[in-house]
Design a protein around this motif. Structure first.
Motif, PDB file in Angstrom:
ATOM      1  N   LEU A 306      13.743  86.496  28.636  1.00 48.59           N
ATOM      2  CA  LEU A 306      14.691  87.117  28.079  1.00 48.59           C
ATOM      3  C   LEU A 306      14.329  88.357  26.672  1.00 48.59           C
ATOM      4  CD1 LEU A 306      15.936  83.239  26.610  1.00 48.59           C
ATOM      5  CD2 LEU A 306      17.370  84.582  28.163  1.00 48.59           C
ATOM      6  N   CYS A 307      13.684  88.159  25.907  1.00 47.53           N
ATOM      7  CA  CYS A 307      12.896  89.071  25.110  1.00 47.53           C
ATOM      8  C   CYS A 307      13.069  90.318  26.353  1.00 47.53           C
ATOM      9  CB  CYS A 307      12.154  88.602  24.653  1.00 47.53           C
ATOM     10  SG  CYS A 307      11.279  89.529  22.993  1.00 47.53           S
ATOM     11  N   SER A 308      11.799  90.449  26.952  1.00 50.46           N
ATOM     12  CA  SER A 308      12.061  91.773  27.846  1.00 50.46           C
ATOM     13  C   SER A 308      13.369  92.642  28.255  1.00 50.46           C
ATOM     14  CB  SER A 308      10.804  91.920  28.551  1.00 50.46           C
ATOM     15  OG  SER A 308      11.372  90.303  30.069  1.00 50.46           O
ATOM     16  N   SER A 309      14.103  91.693  28.662  1.00 48.77           N
ATOM     17  CA  SER A 309      15.441  92.217  29.213  1.00 48.77           C
ATOM     18  C   SER A 309      16.064  92.759  27.834  1.00 48.77           C
ATOM     19  CB  SER A 309      16.228  91.046  30.588  1.00 48.77           C
ATOM     20  OG  SER A 309      16.861  91.694  30.605  1.00 48.77           O
ATOM     21  N   GLY A 310      15.943  91.809  27.218  1.00 49.35           N
ATOM     22  CA  GLY A 310      16.586  92.591  25.706  1.00 49.35           C
ATOM     23  C   GLY A 310      16.310  93.588  25.294  1.00 49.35           C
ATOM     24  N   LEU A 311      14.914  93.881  25.051  1.00 50.08           N
ATOM     25  CA  LEU A 311      14.408  94.393  24.532  1.00 50.08           C
ATOM     26  C   LEU A 311      14.484  96.404  26.346  1.00 50.08           C
ATOM     27  CD1 LEU A 311      10.795  94.200  23.800  1.00 50.08           C
ATOM     28  CD2 LEU A 311      12.366  95.305  22.067  1.00 50.08           C
ATOM     29  N   GLU A 418      28.321  95.842  24.202  1.00 56.85           N
ATOM     30  CA  GLU A 418      26.441  95.769  24.380  1.00 56.85           C
ATOM     31  C   GLU A 418      25.736  94.871  22.968  1.00 56.85           C
ATOM     32  OE1 GLU A 418      26.962  99.959  23.623  1.00 56.85           O
ATOM     33  OE2 GLU A 418      26.102 100.330  26.064  1.00 56.85           O
ATOM     34  N   TYR A 419      26.541  94.612  21.910  1.00 58.51           N
ATOM     35  CA  TYR A 419      25.833  94.133  21.017  1.00 58.51           C
ATOM     36  C   TYR A 419      26.489  92.175  21.561  1.00 58.51           C
ATOM     37  CZ  TYR A 419      26.488  97.597  17.628  1.00 58.51           C
ATOM     38  OH  TYR A 419      26.143  98.797  17.186  1.00 58.51           O
ATOM     39  N   PHE A 420      27.433  92.055  22.419  1.00 59.32           N
ATOM     40  CA  PHE A 420      27.804  90.333  23.163  1.00 59.32           C
ATOM     41  C   PHE A 420      26.448  90.502  23.730  1.00 59.32           C
ATOM     42  CE2 PHE A 420      29.323  87.788  25.976  1.00 59.32           C
ATOM     43  CZ  PHE A 420      29.656  86.955  25.300  1.00 59.32           C
ATOM     44  N   LEU A 421      25.872  91.617  24.857  1.00 56.09           N
ATOM     45  CA  LEU A 421      24.985  91.583  25.897  1.00 56.09           C
ATOM     46  C   LEU A 421      23.824  92.020  25.012  1.00 56.09           C
ATOM     47  CD1 LEU A 421      23.425  92.285  28.626  1.00 56.09           C
ATOM     48  CD2 LEU A 421      23.632  94.963  27.725  1.00 56.09           C
ATOM     49  N   LEU A 422      23.133  91.939  24.174  1.00 61.22           N
ATOM     50  CA  LEU A 422      22.196  91.383  22.568  1.00 61.22           C
ATOM     51  C   LEU A 422      22.051  90.369  22.786  1.00 61.22           C
ATOM     52  CD1 LEU A 422      21.559  95.201  21.118  1.00 61.22           C
ATOM     53  CD2 LEU A 422      19.977  94.284  23.328  1.00 61.22           C
ATOM     54  N   PHE A 423      23.522  89.781  22.257  1.00 58.47           N
ATOM     55  CA  PHE A 423      23.291  88.314  21.281  1.00 58.47           C
ATOM     56  C   PHE A 423      22.610  87.189  22.580  1.00 58.47           C
ATOM     57  CE2 PHE A 423      25.975  85.261  21.003  1.00 58.47           C
ATOM     58  CZ  PHE A 423      25.367  83.859  19.821  1.00 58.47           C
ATOM     59  N   LEU A 424      23.817  87.751  23.700  1.00 64.37           N
ATOM     60  CA  LEU A 424      22.908  86.386  24.569  1.00 64.37           C
ATOM     61  C   LEU A 424      22.001  86.436  24.938  1.00 64.37           C
ATOM     62  CD1 LEU A 424      26.327  87.094  26.786  1.00 64.37           C
ATOM     63  CD2 LEU A 424      25.761  84.898  25.546  1.00 64.37           C
ATOM     64  N   HIS A 425      21.063  87.778  24.428  1.00 64.73           N
ATOM     65  CA  HIS A 425      20.042  87.654  25.284  1.00 64.73           C
ATOM     66  C   HIS A 425      19.331  86.676  24.011  1.00 64.73           C
ATOM     67  CE1 HIS A 425      20.061  90.435  27.885  1.00 64.73           C
ATOM     68  NE2 HIS A 425      19.262  90.080  28.628  1.00 64.73           N
ATOM     69  N   TRP A 426      18.702  87.024  23.035  1.00 64.85           N
ATOM     70  CA  TRP A 426      18.260  86.573  21.618  1.00 64.85           C
ATOM     71  C   TRP A 426      18.800  84.861  20.830  1.00 64.85           C
ATOM     72  CZ3 TRP A 426      20.853  84.513  17.216  1.00 64.85           C
ATOM     73  CH2 TRP A 426      20.060  84.264  16.152  1.00 64.85           C
TER      74      TRP A 426
END
Length: 440
Positions: A306-311, A418-426
């Motif tokens: 999850l973390c590397s995909s979000g980065l 894109e903010y929603f994408l980052l939220f779904l990773h975090w």
């Protein structure tokens, strides 16, 4: 198992003729929650049969794969990806490959789909990559994986004639020498990858689109960890004799690669090098192979996915206004995109194992298992964790502070998706600590 496979197959036929991008993403969301609420987690082994079966390791890896494939659709639509019909087909092919890889009950069947997975990621790199260097990246990937796959296959055929090669049949093989041990493990150590066999990984991450980087970082590396776990169940006694050499190499590689991260100026290369460091932790935990190390490796694999995909998603968002991945140009982001800087802080802190991310709990479990295995190694581990903290802090501070590049696109704006994408990773990365009893 048959119900899941038929569900995927018939939906693939139905949606292959539909050009609605968001309908496909909603299907993957539905399939994720369908798997989550329909698989009972009362026991460690589930749905064991002659062909398929699952345990907690394979179940969580498959759920991670569905979640990442779901999130792939959000940034890919902004790239205006071409040949989206074939792209959709490939996403379903990835899902079917992950199904057969993670739920296979036979080592030979697992090996076949493990190699088919290599072909699919090569087509993704060649078909949707940006530059001519993607052919060199694909060649490196083929060279490393194929070179170690043939000895593994020959060893597997030899052992298949002597033993029952079922993944859930715990018949430990005792009379193996160092060459068998090396050949059976090296195909998975290259895929994760191990230090000195990691040259293909930064190149394979740079050339594909954001969807390829997300799948490669979050799922493809985890296939190596899953295969390594299954092979170590077969050669447990042999591993107890020879694992010291590989663990020493992992510790040395983690320290060297952590220092190399400070010399990188490309965002999309620094993140893969940090992935190699985290995967070395996973390799070390799997080689120790006790209950603490198993739980730590499983937690860290889910958290790292999850973390590397979000980065990678963050580096892609920063690439759009600057048209460059260089850290010398991607500076002063806090002055222009202050809310995006907040997500940089959250994901970089998760990458440095900050509470309450899964990376923290995985690192604690692996530290305890390492102290149980050999007590004086914890000093080296503490040193490596300090360096890992420093390069994550370096990544955050170097990109967020400084003067803005004068030639950037000041009219660029970030979509809510894109903010929603980052939220779904975090969010799953920092909320799953409430469900730690699943891993233990």
């Amino acid at each position: 198992m048959l119900m899941i496979f038929l569900f995927i197959f018939f939906v693939l036929i139905f949606l292959s003729f539909n050009k609605n991008w968001w309908l496909l993403q909603n299907f993957f969301f539905f399939f994720f929650f369908f798997m989550y609420f329909n698989i009972p987690l009362m026991s460690y082994f589930l749905n064991i049969s002659y062909m398929f079966g699952m345990d907690m390791f394979s179940y969580l890896m498959f759920m991670l794969g569905i979640w990442i494939i779901t999130l792939v659709y959000i940034p890919s639509i902004n790239l205006k990806i071409f040949y989206y019909f074939y792209f959709n087909i490939f996403m379903f092919i990835f899902l079917i490959i992950f199904f057969f890889c993670f739920f296979s009950d036979n080592y030979i069947l697992f090996y076949i789909f493990y190699k088919i997975n290599l072909i699919s990621i090569l087509i993704l790199i060649y078909g949707w990559g940006y530059k001519f260097e993607r052919f060199k990246a694909g060649f490196y990937l083929i060279l490393y994986i194929i070179f170690f796959s043939l000895p593994f296959f020959l060893c597997l055929l030899n052992l298949n004639a002597l033993y029952m090669m079922f993944m859930y049949y715990f018949n430990f093989i005792n009379n193996l020498n160092l060459f068998y041990y090396f050949f059976l493990l090296m195909i998975f150590l290259v895929k994760m990858p191990l230090f000195m066999f990691h040259i293909w990984l930064p190149k394979a991450h740079v050339e594909p689109p954001i969807s390829g980087s997300m799948i490669l970082a979050a799922i493809m590396l985890k296939l190596g960890g899953f295969g390594m776990f299954k092979i170590l169940m077969l050669i447990f006694n042999c591993n107890m004799k020879f694992n010291f050499y590989l663990i020493s190499l992992c510790l040395l590689g983690m320290l060297i690669l952590s220092l190399i991260c400070f010399l990188q100026s490309d965002l999309k290369i620094l993140i893969p090098y940090s992935s190699v460091v985290h995967m070395s932790l996973v390799i070390m935990g799997l080689l120790i192979f006790n209950n603490w190390s198993y739980c730590g490796s499983l937690i860290l694999m889910v958290g790292h996915g999850l973390c590397s995909s979000g980065l990678f998603c963050l580096s892609n968002i920063c690439y759009l206004p600057f048209k460059s991945r260089s850290m010398f140009l991607n500076k002063g982001l806090i002055n222009m995109f202050s809310f995006l800087s907040f997500w940089w802080f959250l994901l970089c802190s998760s990458n440095m194992s900050f509470p309450f991310s899964l990376n923290l709990f995985g690192a604690i479990f692996l530290l305890m298992s390492l102290m149980i295995w050999l007590d004086y190694l914890y000093m080296i581990y503490f040193l490596i964790m300090i360096v890992m903290f420093l390069y994550s802090l370096y990544l955050y501070l170097y990109t967020q502070y400084g003067m803005l590049f004068f030639n950037m696109n000041y009219l660029f704006y970030i979509n809510l998706s894109e903010y929603f994408l980052l939220f779904l990773h975090w969010f799953p990365l920092n909320i799953f600590f409430l469900f730690m009893e699943i891993y233990i």
